[in-house]
Scaffold this active site. Structure first.
Site, PDB file in Angstrom:
ATOM      1  N   ARG A 252      51.404  14.693  11.529  1.00  0.00           N
ATOM      2  CA  ARG A 252      51.953  13.703  10.786  1.00  0.00           C
ATOM      3  C   ARG A 252      51.010  13.210   9.644  1.00  0.00           C
ATOM      4  NH1 ARG A 252      53.830   9.259  15.382  1.00  0.00           N
ATOM      5  NH2 ARG A 252      55.418  10.709  16.351  1.00  0.00           N
TER       6      ARG A 252
ATOM      7  N   CYS B 110      49.023   1.209   5.780  1.00  0.00           N
ATOM      8  CA  CYS B 110      49.292   0.877   7.156  1.00  0.00           C
ATOM      9  C   CYS B 110      49.205  -0.537   7.231  1.00  0.00           C
ATOM     10  CB  CYS B 110      48.211   1.743   7.867  1.00  0.00           C
ATOM     11  SG  CYS B 110      46.721   1.254   7.411  1.00  0.00           S
TER      12      CYS B 110
END
Length: 221
Positions: A139, A159
């Site tokens: 990822r 994030c």
């Protein structure tokens, strides 16, 4: 890092052309902590083209997301933007947002992206704490491909807090720019501070960039 709002500043149209650079410290400086985000008063109409003049007496407070900073030309990083940050993001003229959280994206954020033609890339990485941290390398590589594609710029990487997951992606991006590990770790620690994770540092150190096209060096070690 706590986001602290400074006094409001009225920005003129001339100042607007350079607002991104004024908000950010030079990307190559590693010895200073991230500058506190400034809160700016901005005309409320920010459609395509030059910022329109606000109606008489009408101003809009611009608040950057937590831990917002410029990574490189056309690449930004931050914590998770909330509704109060969306007017500021509008000024960046983003083409894409790269989210590293696995949770469903908030509907208010999705509406903002749709309204401005911004593409969402989501590569969910678990935010577990040490010693149970699992950083999926595949990822991270997919995220790097998005960042390396200039057609996605300007792009915002985020994030939840803009520290660990975002820090790992940016750290691997720096390896592609041939930064030395000392500088990579320095930048990571500026955002993670007391929350620095040894597992993140180890991941960035061991991350193999040989299969990814390198970028020109941007920071002399």
């Amino acid at each position: 890092m706590r986001q602290e709002a400074a006094n409001s500043i009225v920005v003129t149209q001339e100042d607007a052309l350079h607002h991104r650079e004024e908000l950010q410290p030079p990307p190559c400086r590693q010895d200073d902590p991230p500058a506190p985000a400034a809160s700016l008063s901005w005309p409320s109409s920010l459609s395509e083209g030059e910022p329109a003049s606000a109606a008489a007496g009408e101003e809009l407070l611009l608040v950057p997301p937590l831990n917002f900073a410029m990574v490189d030309h056309g690449v930004y990083r931050s914590g998770f933007p909330d509704v109060s940050n969306l007017p500021f993001l509008e000024t960046l003229r983003l083409r894409s947002v790269l989210c590293l959280c696995p949770e469903p994206y908030p509907e208010a954020n999705l509406e903002f992206l749709r309204a401005h033609g911004i593409k969402l890339f989501q590569f969910g990485i678990d935010g577990s704490k040490e010693p149970f941290v699992n950083i999926p390398e595949d990822r991270i590589r997919e995220a790097l491909k998005v960042i390396l594609d200039a057609s996605n710029h300007p792009v915002l990487i985020h994030c939840k807090r803009g520290k660990h997951r975002t820090g790992c992606v940016v750290g691997c991006f720096r390896k592609l720019q041939r930064w030395c590990l000392t500088s990579i770790f320095d930048e990571y620690q500026r955002f993670a501070a007391a929350k620095t994770r040894v597992s993140d540092l180890r991941f960035m150190e061991l991350f193999d960039v040989s299969s990814i096209k390198h970028l020109p060096a941007s920071y002399p070690c």
